[in-house]
Structures are given as structure tokens and as C-alpha cells.
Design a protein around this motif. Structure first.
Motif, PDB file in Angstrom:
ATOM      1  N   SER A 100       0.837  -1.203   0.000  1.00  0.00           N
ATOM      2  CA  SER A 100       0.000   0.000   0.000  1.00  0.00           C
ATOM      3  C   SER A 100       0.873   1.255   0.000  1.00  0.00           C
ATOM      4  O   SER A 100       2.080   1.170   0.183  1.00  0.00           O
ATOM      5  CB  SER A 100      -0.849   0.017   1.279  1.00  0.00           C
ATOM      6  OG  SER A 100      -0.003   0.085   2.413  1.00  0.00           O
ATOM      7  N   ILE A 101       0.227   2.371  -0.194  1.00  0.00           N
ATOM      8  CA  ILE A 101       0.907   3.662  -0.012  1.00  0.00           C
ATOM      9  C   ILE A 101       0.210   4.412   1.123  1.00  0.00           C
ATOM     10  O   ILE A 101      -0.965   4.167   1.392  1.00  0.00           O
ATOM     11  CB  ILE A 101       0.895   4.519  -1.304  1.00  0.00           C
ATOM     12  CG1 ILE A 101      -0.541   4.760  -1.795  1.00  0.00           C
ATOM     13  CG2 ILE A 101       1.742   3.870  -2.382  1.00  0.00           C
ATOM     14  CD1 ILE A 101      -0.633   5.854  -2.831  1.00  0.00           C
ATOM     15  N   ASN A 137      -8.483  -0.009  -2.664  1.00  0.00           N
ATOM     16  CA  ASN A 137      -7.670  -1.227  -2.508  1.00  0.00           C
ATOM     17  C   ASN A 137      -6.237  -1.076  -2.039  1.00  0.00           C
ATOM     18  O   ASN A 137      -5.672  -2.054  -1.549  1.00  0.00           O
ATOM     19  CB  ASN A 137      -7.600  -1.970  -3.859  1.00  0.00           C
ATOM     20  CG  ASN A 137      -8.955  -2.390  -4.337  1.00  0.00           C
ATOM     21  OD1 ASN A 137      -9.557  -3.288  -3.767  1.00  0.00           O
ATOM     22  ND2 ASN A 137      -9.464  -1.735  -5.365  1.00  0.00           N
ATOM     23  N   PHE A 138      -5.616   0.079  -2.226  1.00  0.00           N
ATOM     24  CA  PHE A 138      -4.164   0.102  -2.024  1.00  0.00           C
ATOM     25  C   PHE A 138      -3.667   1.190  -1.075  1.00  0.00           C
ATOM     26  O   PHE A 138      -2.531   1.646  -1.194  1.00  0.00           O
ATOM     27  CB  PHE A 138      -3.448   0.200  -3.393  1.00  0.00           C
ATOM     28  CG  PHE A 138      -3.830  -0.904  -4.328  1.00  0.00           C
ATOM     29  CD1 PHE A 138      -3.563  -2.226  -3.993  1.00  0.00           C
ATOM     30  CD2 PHE A 138      -4.496  -0.642  -5.519  1.00  0.00           C
ATOM     31  CE1 PHE A 138      -3.941  -3.269  -4.835  1.00  0.00           C
ATOM     32  CE2 PHE A 138      -4.872  -1.669  -6.376  1.00  0.00           C
ATOM     33  CZ  PHE A 138      -4.599  -2.995  -6.021  1.00  0.00           C
ATOM     34  N   LEU A 139      -4.525   1.600  -0.146  1.00  0.00           N
ATOM     35  CA  LEU A 139      -4.074   2.563   0.855  1.00  0.00           C
ATOM     36  C   LEU A 139      -3.707   1.847   2.158  1.00  0.00           C
ATOM     37  O   LEU A 139      -4.123   0.709   2.399  1.00  0.00           O
ATOM     38  CB  LEU A 139      -5.158   3.606   1.123  1.00  0.00           C
ATOM     39  CG  LEU A 139      -5.459   4.564  -0.028  1.00  0.00           C
ATOM     40  CD1 LEU A 139      -6.430   5.640   0.424  1.00  0.00           C
ATOM     41  CD2 LEU A 139      -4.196   5.212  -0.594  1.00  0.00           C
ATOM     42  N   LEU A 140      -2.951   2.538   2.971  1.00  0.00           N
ATOM     43  CA  LEU A 140      -2.420   1.968   4.210  1.00  0.00           C
ATOM     44  C   LEU A 140      -3.495   1.327   5.090  1.00  0.00           C
ATOM     45  O   LEU A 140      -3.275   0.269   5.684  1.00  0.00           O
ATOM     46  CB  LEU A 140      -1.715   3.097   4.968  1.00  0.00           C
ATOM     47  CG  LEU A 140      -1.137   2.762   6.326  1.00  0.00           C
ATOM     48  CD1 LEU A 140       0.215   3.428   6.469  1.00  0.00           C
ATOM     49  CD2 LEU A 140      -2.031   3.228   7.453  1.00  0.00           C
ATOM     50  N   GLY A 157      -8.590   5.423 -11.745  1.00  0.00           N
ATOM     51  CA  GLY A 157      -7.381   4.889 -11.118  1.00  0.00           C
ATOM     52  C   GLY A 157      -7.286   5.325  -9.664  1.00  0.00           C
ATOM     53  O   GLY A 157      -6.949   4.527  -8.787  1.00  0.00           O
ATOM     54  N   ARG A 158      -7.604   6.583  -9.418  1.00  0.00           N
ATOM     55  CA  ARG A 158      -7.556   7.062  -8.023  1.00  0.00           C
ATOM     56  C   ARG A 158      -8.570   6.306  -7.163  1.00  0.00           C
ATOM     57  O   ARG A 158      -8.279   5.917  -6.038  1.00  0.00           O
ATOM     58  CB  ARG A 158      -7.845   8.570  -7.988  1.00  0.00           C
ATOM     59  CG  ARG A 158      -7.773   9.122  -6.579  1.00  0.00           C
ATOM     60  CD  ARG A 158      -7.926  10.640  -6.561  1.00  0.00           C
ATOM     61  NE  ARG A 158      -8.241  11.119  -5.228  1.00  0.00           N
ATOM     62  CZ  ARG A 158      -7.339  11.503  -4.330  1.00  0.00           C
ATOM     63  NH1 ARG A 158      -6.071  11.473  -4.626  1.00  0.00           N
ATOM     64  NH2 ARG A 158      -7.705  11.925  -3.128  1.00  0.00           N
ATOM     65  N   GLN A 159      -9.758   6.077  -7.727  1.00  0.00           N
ATOM     66  CA  GLN A 159     -10.777   5.330  -6.979  1.00  0.00           C
ATOM     67  C   GLN A 159     -10.295   3.908  -6.683  1.00  0.00           C
ATOM     68  O   GLN A 159     -10.513   3.368  -5.597  1.00  0.00           O
ATOM     69  CB  GLN A 159     -12.083   5.279  -7.792  1.00  0.00           C
ATOM     70  CG  GLN A 159     -13.245   4.627  -7.073  1.00  0.00           C
ATOM     71  CD  GLN A 159     -13.728   5.429  -5.866  1.00  0.00           C
ATOM     72  OE1 GLN A 159     -13.931   6.639  -5.957  1.00  0.00           O
ATOM     73  NE2 GLN A 159     -13.875   4.772  -4.721  1.00  0.00           N
ATOM     74  N   ARG A 160      -9.617   3.307  -7.665  1.00  0.00           N
ATOM     75  CA  ARG A 160      -9.097   1.950  -7.485  1.00  0.00           C
ATOM     76  C   ARG A 160      -8.118   1.900  -6.306  1.00  0.00           C
ATOM     77  O   ARG A 160      -8.132   0.976  -5.505  1.00  0.00           O
ATOM     78  CB  ARG A 160      -8.393   1.534  -8.787  1.00  0.00           C
ATOM     79  CG  ARG A 160      -7.886   0.117  -8.841  1.00  0.00           C
ATOM     80  CD  ARG A 160      -9.043  -0.858  -9.027  1.00  0.00           C
ATOM     81  NE  ARG A 160      -8.553  -2.152  -9.385  1.00  0.00           N
ATOM     82  CZ  ARG A 160      -8.609  -2.671 -10.607  1.00  0.00           C
ATOM     83  NH1 ARG A 160      -9.172  -2.012 -11.585  1.00  0.00           N
ATOM     84  NH2 ARG A 160      -8.157  -3.868 -10.833  1.00  0.00           N
ATOM     85  N   VAL A 161      -7.261   2.920  -6.219  1.00  0.00           N
ATOM     86  CA  VAL A 161      -6.293   2.973  -5.114  1.00  0.00           C
ATOM     87  C   VAL A 161      -7.018   3.228  -3.793  1.00  0.00           C
ATOM     88  O   VAL A 161      -6.736   2.580  -2.786  1.00  0.00           O
ATOM     89  CB  VAL A 161      -5.207   4.038  -5.373  1.00  0.00           C
ATOM     90  CG1 VAL A 161      -4.273   4.166  -4.173  1.00  0.00           C
ATOM     91  CG2 VAL A 161      -4.395   3.676  -6.614  1.00  0.00           C
ATOM     92  N   LEU A 162      -7.977   4.137  -3.828  1.00  0.00           N
ATOM     93  CA  LEU A 162      -8.737   4.438  -2.605  1.00  0.00           C
ATOM     94  C   LEU A 162      -9.394   3.165  -2.058  1.00  0.00           C
ATOM     95  O   LEU A 162      -9.408   2.912  -0.864  1.00  0.00           O
ATOM     96  CB  LEU A 162      -9.794   5.499  -2.914  1.00  0.00           C
ATOM     97  CG  LEU A 162     -10.744   5.896  -1.781  1.00  0.00           C
ATOM     98  CD1 LEU A 162      -9.989   6.525  -0.623  1.00  0.00           C
ATOM     99  CD2 LEU A 162     -11.799   6.876  -2.279  1.00  0.00           C
ATOM    100  N   VAL A 197       3.438   3.022  -9.598  1.00  0.00           N
ATOM    101  CA  VAL A 197       2.171   3.086 -10.343  1.00  0.00           C
ATOM    102  C   VAL A 197       1.049   3.476  -9.377  1.00  0.00           C
ATOM    103  O   VAL A 197       0.219   4.344  -9.677  1.00  0.00           O
ATOM    104  CB  VAL A 197       1.872   1.722 -11.018  1.00  0.00           C
ATOM    105  CG1 VAL A 197       0.451   1.668 -11.564  1.00  0.00           C
ATOM    106  CG2 VAL A 197       2.876   1.464 -12.139  1.00  0.00           C
ATOM    107  N   THR A 198       1.051   2.845  -8.208  1.00  0.00           N
ATOM    108  CA  THR A 198       0.022   3.158  -7.194  1.00  0.00           C
ATOM    109  C   THR A 198       0.063   4.656  -6.865  1.00  0.00           C
ATOM    110  O   THR A 198      -0.976   5.312  -6.774  1.00  0.00           O
ATOM    111  CB  THR A 198       0.286   2.354  -5.899  1.00  0.00           C
ATOM    112  OG1 THR A 198       0.812   1.079  -6.222  1.00  0.00           O
ATOM    113  CG2 THR A 198      -0.976   2.208  -5.077  1.00  0.00           C
ATOM    114  N   GLU A 199       1.278   5.170  -6.700  1.00  0.00           N
ATOM    115  CA  GLU A 199       1.429   6.591  -6.347  1.00  0.00           C
ATOM    116  C   GLU A 199       0.841   7.490  -7.431  1.00  0.00           C
ATOM    117  O   GLU A 199       0.126   8.452  -7.143  1.00  0.00           O
ATOM    118  CB  GLU A 199       2.916   6.940  -6.193  1.00  0.00           C
ATOM    119  CG  GLU A 199       3.568   6.346  -4.958  1.00  0.00           C
ATOM    120  CD  GLU A 199       5.091   6.444  -4.997  1.00  0.00           C
ATOM    121  OE1 GLU A 199       5.727   5.859  -4.119  1.00  0.00           O
ATOM    122  OE2 GLU A 199       5.635   7.096  -5.924  1.00  0.00           O
TER     123      GLU A 199
END
Lengths: 406, 224
Positions: free
Chosen positions: A187-188, A380-383, A373-378, A315-317
Motif C-alpha cells: 500500500s501507499i 484497494n491500495f491505501l495503508l 485509477g484514483r478510486q481503485r487505489v482508494l 504506479v500506485t502513487e
């Protein structure tokens, strides 16, 4: 405000409440992390971030670092590379150094607790001490074990199979073995210097410092200058695209004085750039997160044209910053990008060039990709999701059922 | 005012999932079929349901992982479409859903002329999930309290009571069962008839709430 509460404006109150609900189930339990380094490397970065949150949730989280001499470091470097399929010569003496070092560490370390998580191959051999403790043992590795070198795998597999479970960052990295394998993506941290929101003025200041302007759209790759990141392929794609759409290229990499091995390709990149005034090459220190953050935010498009890739946190960033991303369909990238929905997946220089042109000329479409993409990170890939997964791993090792009523 | 009270309050729980790899993977349609016949039912459940909690707003989502992989990776659009069209709501047992998927693929294979393998690095990975159920602070003894809690709970709680309870735990739709026990048999039936698979969880929440609020309006305003 507590550390966790600071995430509420980003992920919402429910997500943080869920963490507290889970934390209550694990109050006072001892979770012991063991890694090979206290600073540097993916595992140390994750633990620096995570351990304070575990403690805030009432878990007795501890983090120990194993000790080893230069022989051990050399052996584990080879083992690490060989497990990821790179040709290495590993001898019986190497395996003895590994075993002896971890036998000594096992004698020195306190291995009591409810859960022991060893990170990466270096401390994995501590599993030989499993019968000394009632704890559950989980191995957590960020590396790709899908095609290991035989010698290394024959040595490592019997160690791994003694664990109660192993964690992998994406399905393609997991080896074909029948032990319990858990998928926990990295995660980031949206509050870190590297990812926090910046004002337009802050971004502008960084561009001024580097004497950059945005008269031409900026196509950016953030990656160390290592041949596996294919900066040469990025330059080729940029030149193909530039025949039709004017743009500039920012190659944001590491400082070769700080990391000579990781940035060994810098000279070749400079030569290939041939003093093109629209190619800007940045050699940034590994601590210069604010500059990377600003450069990503100022970019029109972000590329990750790697030939080999891990999970792909750069990429996540970029996705988190709402940037349209064009990336190779490798490693953990397809887990983050669904082609044409949350970004673009490519397989070649030509494909990358084609999509640079498309996205530069269709800014509304590019914007939509960036938003998805931002929604995908929100999601799935946040701390906070990462933290939740670790708590679920902990709970699930204590309770083996498929559906657990906590 | 509606004062009917259920002898057993509805306790909303929420669920969190941990994804696991099974070590099985498929490189082409025949391998997919072979594994589909033997994987644990929890694997079938995972690949036909996990997208539901990921779907947000209007973003297009694949109906299930098998259909998505067959359409997008194997480029077998016709079969992918047929699998996507399987009406999951008609099944009350996962074994029957597995049979429907297997038989759709077998029918297609019987007339298929040639089969493409997945490009390198695009195998299908069979996965599973563990579900951890946690109590929430919401419970309801009356229809009003039920409506209030339904507005507040997370979409994961709605997912658990509608999807996981029905097909994974095979005990039916929790909301419909509890409402029937409250004497609201028509309302329970309307909720049972809904197709929750073709809408987002937020849309599902709104639709159920609309039905409940309409019923509350009737109770409170229409003379008996």
C-alpha cells in the motif's frame, strides 16, 4: 487527533471503525515482526509505518531485526536474487552460513508471542525454532517466487512449507505449492510526504527549482536507472509519440552516488537522450519524496514501462494522484490497472507510443482514466486496507474456519 | 405509528474478507474446466461474488471472474457473454451454480473448433476468501429501527446479509427472513424477489429502504 483518525477524511469513518473493531478482537495479543534491516528495503518501510498503528489499536506489536555478518549478507543477496529466477551460484557452504546465522539469531531473539511474521527470505530460516514457541508463524515476502532457480528453491521450499501461512503481494508471484497462501497487496500512505496533497503553489515551486515549465505536456517515468525499468524503451516510445504530438519527457530516478547498483544504467540513459532539450533526467536522493510527489502531480501522463516489475508502487502513487498511467502488464500492475478502465496496459514500445499519443490528444478520456485509477487505489491500495489485512491475517491464524464470527 | 416488535432484534453484522490463493491456475479453457469441477465451493463463491463489493458508482464491472477472463484474456466473447448471463439469483446452492457454469462451458466446448491459450502471464488464478464477521452497534426490533439502521450500516454489512447469508451460508436473505418474522410477509417477499446482482450495493440499500419506508408510510397513514 490520533494517527488513525487522520485517515478518516480520506477513507471515511467506517473504514477506521472497522480497524478498531478488529483491533478489539486482538487486544493485548503479541505480534512479533522480524526483518533483516531496520532501514531501507520494502519490509522496513512497511514496518516503520505499520507498527505504530498496531500499537494504537491495542496490539502488542514488536519488531526485531536479525544480526548477520558480511558473509550472511552476501549469501542472502544471492538467495534473494536466485529465488526471483536470476542465475546465481549457491554452494553448500552458503546454505550452512544461512542456517548457522539463523540458529544463532533464534537463540538470541525472544520468540514468544501469538504471531510471528518474518519478512523476506533473510529471516525465513528462523522457522527452525518453531517448536520453541506456541506462536503461529507467517512468512511475508514481496518477491516473485513464480520461477525460482532450482537450487535456491530446493533449499527455501522446505523452510517455507513449515510456516502456517505465507503472504504474497499478487497471485502471479506465488509458487505452485499447497500451503496456505494469503494475498495481501502492499500500500501507499496517503499522508506521507511522497503522497500527501500539495497545493498548486507547492508544485509550482518545485518546477521552478528544477527550471521546468509546462508549455509542453509532461510524460514522466519515476524509476531508478536500472535496465529492468527500461528507460531506453521509454525514450524510444517518447520519440515515436513526439513525431505526432509535441511533449517533454521527465525521467525521475535515483542518485547513483547513493545507490550505484540500482542506478547503473544512468550513463546509458544520458547517452540515449542525446542532449534532447525536452528530455529531463532527475537524479534524486531516496529521501527526496516531496520533489517526486510534485513531479508526479505536475505530469500530464505517467509511464511505467518496465521489463520486470514487482508490485509497482510507483504506479500506485501516480494513480492516487489521479494521473492517467500507461504501464507494462507485469508483476502487480495488472492488479492495479484494468486496461481502458483505470489506466492503460501495454506490452511494447510501439503500444506505449500509441497510447501516449491517444491520451495526450484525448484529455477528457485521460482524465476519466485518472479518476478511475484514483478510486481503485482508494478502494484497494491505501495503508488502512493494508493494516486491515494484517489484522485479518492475525485473526485468521488464531481461528482456522472459513467463516469466522468474531 | 408502527409498534410491531420482533421478539428477536435484528443484529447487523459486518464482514471483512481475506483473499487466499489456492495454488491452482488455468492456462486455457480445458484447464479452467478441470479445476472448476473440483475446487471447493468457496472458490466458486469467491469468483462469482467478490466483484460486488468492489463495484462503485457507474464504473463497469465484470459479472464474474470466469466470464471476464474468458472474454478478455482468451478472447472467447460468446462463451464469456453466456457465462456473464447466468442468473445467479436463481440458485440457492453453490453446487448448482457450479453445475451451471460447468455445463455452459462444456456445451461451448462441444462445438468449439480451436481453443486459444492465455498469453504468457495471464493465467487464471483460483482464489478463495475467508470471511470474518464482526458485530456492529446497530440492531433493530421494529420496522422503524430497521430503516434507521439500514441507512447507517456499511455496504459490507448489506453484502453479508443479502449475498453471503443466502448463498455461502445457505440460510436465505437475512433481511427477508427477519421481516417475515415481524409479520411483514409482503415486504419480505418483495425483497426476496429483487435481483441484487445487477446493481451496486448502494443502489440495493436505496431500493430496500424505499420499500421499507413505503411500508412505514402505509402503516402510519393508511387507516386499517
Amino acid at each position: 487527533m490520533s494517527r488513525l483518525d487522520q485517515h478518516i477524511p480520506i477513507v471515511g469513518e467506517q473504514a477506521v471503525d472497522e480497524l478498531r473493531l478488529l483491533g478489539r478482537q486482538l487486544q493485548g495479543k503479541l505480534m512479533r515482526h522480524i526483518s533483516s534491516m531496520a532501514v531501507g528495503g520494502g519490509a522496513a518501510e512497511i514496518l516503520h509505518r505499520m507498527v505504530p498503528y498496531f500499537r494504537e489499536l491495542g496490539i502488542d506489536a514488536r519488531w526485531d531485526v536479525i544480526k548477520g555478518n558480511s558473509d550472511f549478507d552476501a549469501v542472502t543477496r544471492k538467495l534473494h536474487a536466485a529465488l526471483q529466477g536470476q542465475p546465481q551460484t549457491l554452494t553448500e557452504r552458503d546454505f550452512t552460513v544461512y542456517r548457522d546465522t539463523l540458529a544463532q539469531n533464534g537463540a538470541d531473539l525472544d520468540l514468544s508471542g501469538d504471531l510471528i511474521l518474518t519478512h523476506d527470505p533473510q529471516p525465513a530460516g528462523l522457522i527452525m525454532h518453531k517448536n520453541k514457541t506456541a506462536a503461529r508463524w507467517v512468512w511475508d515476502g514481496l518477491l516473485d517466487l513464480s520461477a525460482p532457480q532450482n537450487e535456491a528453491w530446493d533449499f527455501f521450499r522446505p523452510l517455507l512449507e513449515q510456516y502456517d501461512a505465507a503472504i504474497f503481494p499478487c497471485p502471479t508471484f506465488a509458487p505452485p505449492i499447497s500451503m496456505r497462501q494469503i494475498l495481501v497487496a502492499p500500500s501507499i500512505d496517503p499522508l506521507s510526504e511522497r503522497n500527501r496533497d500539495l497545493t498548486a503553489e507547492q508544485v509550482h515551486d518545485v518546477l521552478n527549482d528544477f527550471e521546468l515549465n509546462l508549455e509542453k505536456p509532461a510524460v514522466t517515468q519515476v524509476a531508478r536507472f536500472d535496465p529492468s525499468k527500461d528507460a531506453a524503451g521509454v525514450i524510444d516510445a517518447y520519440r515515436l509519440a513526439k513525431k505526432r504530438v509535441d511533449c517533454q519527457l521527465w525521467l525521475v530516478g535515483g542518485d547513483p552516488e547513493e545507490d550505484p547498483e540500482g542506478n547503473s544504467g544512468l550513463a546509458a540513459v544520458r547517452e540515449k537522450a542525446e542532449n534532447d532539450p525536452d528530455i529531463h533526467i532527475f537524479e534524486l536522493s531516496s529521501t527526496d519524496h516531496a520533489a517526486v510527489n510534485a513531479l508526479q502531480r505536475a505530469s500530464t501522463l505517467v509511464l511505467q514501462k518496465s521489463i520486470k516489475e514487482g508490485f509497482g508502487l510507483t504506479v500506485t502513487e501516480a494513480l492516487w494522484k489521479g494521473k492517467p498511467v500507461i504501464a507494462s502488464a507485469l508483476g502487480g500492475i495488472p492488479l492495479q490497472i484494468t486496461h481502458n478502465e483505470s489506466g492503460i496496459l501495454t506490452h511494447s514500445v510501439e503500444g506505449t507510443a500509441y497510447w501516449i499519443r491517444q491520451l495526450l490528444q484525448e484529455p477528457l478520456y485521460a482524465k476519466r482514466l485518472g479518476e478511475n485509477g484514483r478510486q481503485r487505489v482508494l478502494d484497494n491500495f491505501l495503508l488502512t486496507r493494508h493494516l486491515r489485512d494484517y489484522l485479518l491475517v492475525f485473526l485468521s491464524t488464531l481461528h482456522p474456519q472459513d467463516i469466522l464470527r468474531a | 405509528m408502527s409498534v410491531a416488535e420482533h421478539p428477536q432484534p435484528f443484529r447487523f453484522v459486518t464482514h471483512l474478507t481475506l483473499t487466499e490463493l489456492t495454488g491452482r491456475r488455468a492456462h486455457d479453457l480445458l484447464e479452467l474446466l478441470r479445476h472448476l469441477k473440483t475446487v471447493p465451493l468457496s472458490v466458486i463463491y469467491y469468483h462469482t461474488h467478490h466483484f460486488l463489493e468492489r463495484r462503485r458508482g457507474l464504473a463497469p464491472s465484470p459479472p464474474n471472474d470466469f466470464a471476464f477472463w474468458i472474454s478478455h484474456t482468451l478472447q472467447e466473447g460468446t462463451l464469456g457473454e453466456r457465462l456473464a448471463a447466468i442468473d445467479t439469483i436463481q440458485f440457492t446452492r453453490l453446487e448448482n451454480l457450479r453445475e451451471a457454469i460447468v455445463s455452459t462451458i462444456e456445451t461451448y466446448l462441444a462445438s468449439a473448433k480451436s481453443l486459444r491459450p492465455a498469453p504468457e502471464g495471464s493465467d487464471f488464478f483460483f482464489m478463495n476468501s475467508r470471511s470474518i464477521l464482526l458485530p456492529t452497534s446497530y440492531e433493530a426490533a421494529t420496522l422503524e429501527e430497521f430503516a434507521h439502521a439500514l441507512k447507517k450500516v456499511s455496504v459490507h454489512s448489506i453484502y453479508h446479509h443479502v449475498f453471503e447469508a443466502r448463498l455461502r451460508m445457505e440460510r436465505g436473505n437475512d433481511f427477508a427472513k427477519w421481516l417475515a418474522g415481524l409479520g411483514e410477509k409482503d415486504l419480505a417477499w418483495q425483497i426476496t424477489l429483487m435481483d441484487p446482482y445487477t446493481q451496486t450495493l448502494e443502489s440495493l440499500r436505496r431500493r430496500i429502504l424505499r420499500l421499507v419506508e413505503r411500508r412505514l408510510f402505509e402503516i402510519n397513514h393508511v387507516p386499517a
